[in-house]
Scaffold this active site. Structure first.
Site, PDB file in Angstrom:
ATOM      1  N   TYR A 167       4.100   0.374  -3.324  1.00  0.00           N
ATOM      2  CA  TYR A 167       2.709   0.502  -2.891  1.00  0.00           C
ATOM      3  C   TYR A 167       1.983   1.510  -3.773  1.00  0.00           C
ATOM      4  O   TYR A 167       2.586   2.383  -4.412  1.00  0.00           O
ATOM      5  CB  TYR A 167       2.614   0.910  -1.420  1.00  0.00           C
ATOM      6  CG  TYR A 167       2.986   2.346  -1.128  1.00  0.00           C
ATOM      7  CD1 TYR A 167       2.040   3.363  -1.187  1.00  0.00           C
ATOM      8  CD2 TYR A 167       4.287   2.690  -0.781  1.00  0.00           C
ATOM      9  CE1 TYR A 167       2.372   4.679  -0.917  1.00  0.00           C
ATOM     10  CE2 TYR A 167       4.635   4.006  -0.511  1.00  0.00           C
ATOM     11  CZ  TYR A 167       3.673   4.996  -0.573  1.00  0.00           C
ATOM     12  OH  TYR A 167       4.007   6.306  -0.315  1.00  0.00           O
ATOM     13  N   CYS A 168       0.660   1.375  -3.820  1.00  0.00           N
ATOM     14  CA  CYS A 168      -0.199   2.313  -4.545  1.00  0.00           C
ATOM     15  C   CYS A 168      -1.562   2.301  -3.855  1.00  0.00           C
ATOM     16  O   CYS A 168      -1.692   1.789  -2.742  1.00  0.00           O
ATOM     17  CB  CYS A 168      -0.301   1.946  -6.025  1.00  0.00           C
ATOM     18  SG  CYS A 168      -0.976   0.304  -6.333  1.00  0.00           S
ATOM     19  N   THR A 169      -2.576   2.849  -4.486  1.00  0.00           N
ATOM     20  CA  THR A 169      -3.879   2.996  -3.834  1.00  0.00           C
ATOM     21  C   THR A 169      -4.540   1.655  -3.505  1.00  0.00           C
ATOM     22  O   THR A 169      -4.915   1.393  -2.363  1.00  0.00           O
ATOM     23  CB  THR A 169      -4.832   3.827  -4.716  1.00  0.00           C
ATOM     24  OG1 THR A 169      -4.202   5.057  -5.054  1.00  0.00           O
ATOM     25  CG2 THR A 169      -6.137   4.104  -3.978  1.00  0.00           C
TER      26      THR A 169
ATOM     27  N   GLY B 295      -3.398  -1.472  -5.240  1.00  0.00           N
ATOM     28  CA  GLY B 295      -2.542  -2.600  -5.613  1.00  0.00           C
ATOM     29  C   GLY B 295      -2.331  -2.796  -7.097  1.00  0.00           C
ATOM     30  O   GLY B 295      -1.368  -3.448  -7.509  1.00  0.00           O
TER      31      GLY B 295
ATOM     32  N   ILE C  35      -2.907   0.867  -0.251  1.00  0.00           N
ATOM     33  CA  ILE C  35      -3.117   1.732   0.911  1.00  0.00           C
ATOM     34  C   ILE C  35      -4.491   1.498   1.538  1.00  0.00           C
ATOM     35  O   ILE C  35      -4.633   1.505   2.764  1.00  0.00           O
ATOM     36  CB  ILE C  35      -2.991   3.212   0.491  1.00  0.00           C
ATOM     37  CG1 ILE C  35      -1.596   3.491  -0.070  1.00  0.00           C
ATOM     38  CG2 ILE C  35      -3.287   4.144   1.653  1.00  0.00           C
ATOM     39  CD1 ILE C  35      -1.501   4.786  -0.860  1.00  0.00           C
TER      40      ILE C  35
END
Length: 312
Positions: free
Chosen positions: A178-180, A182, A207
């Site tokens: 996961y990241c901010t 995508g 997120i």
């Protein structure tokens, strides 16, 4: 009633003459009175723009009208004021710097992790034999991260490829990245698959989308964003604060950039230390003659660095 919106988006889609596209796109954004930051590369677009609802709707319509970007997904936040002070649109080699010399190793349009919608991600993180992997930088995951997530000691995403060997122990597990928003996961998951990881997933929309569609459950702390908001709330179910003041260790959700432009370090800092340190991370930074005026936010317009003349 809020009058403004902030749009977060990316799209991996080849752009011919991308450098010229960046110049033209900047003019288009300015014609809509948008502010923001967009990276244009041969491989696609990566941007955050902010403006009135009418301007943002016109921008999204224009992006979707272009066949190259028709599938672009926008994460939309209602904001009280524009989230940037200026409009930048720049051409770069990649929309996310991977640190790979051979860019052909990964291509998100050909291979990437299995996309999980927020509700499916929320269910899967409860399963056994699952590894939750944060592919963001230190200052980002220090501010907030998923419960039980594995974090990496990296200053920038370009350092991620060097950490693959450290992750080898998880090759036979389900790896959920996961990241901010995508975009980093597209390359991170592709690289994991390239290196023999068997079962790789990614949180679709990152997120930000998880906060909107799954109420951010089990995300601890705040999410760092790359605009003058600096951090946004995610979890409305079981929120917690996990970050501590860089200077005194007090629990605080506030992140700033050091007021010394030659440092500009991302740190979490409580209000008391912010006032005491004048928005700086250290005493040497406080005494720097180029120190910026601290207004309590810790966000500054980027200041050009002086050109260093090599010593002969």
């Amino acid at each position: 009633m809020t009058q403004y919106q902030t749009l977060l988006y990316y799209c991996y889609s080849p752009i011919a003459e991308a450098e010229q596209f960046a110049t033209d796109h900047l003019a288009f954004c300015k014609s809509l009175n948008l502010t923001g930051r967009i990276i244009v590369a041969d491989e696609g677009l990566n941007g955050t723009v902010s403006g009135t609802k009418e301007s943002c709707e016109a921008y999204m319509a224009a992006i979707h009208a272009d066949p190259r970007f028709a599938k672009t997904e926008f994460k939309i936040d209602e904001v009280e004021e524009p989230s940037f002070m200026k409009m930048h649109c720049r051409y770069k080699a990649e929309i996310v710097h991977s640190g790979l010399r051979d860019k052909t190793i990964i291509d998100p349009n050909k291979q990437t992790g299995k996309h999980l919608e927020p509700e499916d991600f929320k269910k899967m993180i409860q399963e056994e034999d699952v590894v939750i992997l944060d592919v963001r930088s230190n200052y980002e995951h220090n501010l907030g991260r998923f419960k039980n997530a594995i974090t990496l000691d990296i200053e920038n995403f370009r350092d991620f490829p060097e950490k693959i060997n450290e992750l080898a122990q998880y090759k036979d597990k389900k790896v959920l990245t996961y990241c901010t928003g995508g975009i980093k996961c597209e390359k991170a998951s592709a690289l994991l698959l390239h290196h023999g990881f068997n079962d790789v997933y990614q949180l679709h929309g990152g997120i930000i989308k998880y906060g909107k569609e799954a109420n951010g459950e089990d995300f601890e702390g705040k999410c760092y964003v790359f605009d003058n908001r600096i951090a946004v709330d995610v979890n409305t179910v079981n929120p917690t604060v996990v970050s501590k003041c860089f200077n005194c260790g007090t629990v605080t959700p506030k992140m700033i950039n050091c007021a010394n432009p030659e440092c500009n370090e991302h740190i979490t800092q409580c209000d008391a230390c912010g006032e005491k340190m004048m928005g700086c991370c250290s005493e040497p930074c406080m005494s720097n003659p180029r120190r910026r005026q601290y207004d309590g936010t810790g966000y500054y317009v980027k200041v050009p660095q002086p050109v260093k003349v090599p010593v002969k």
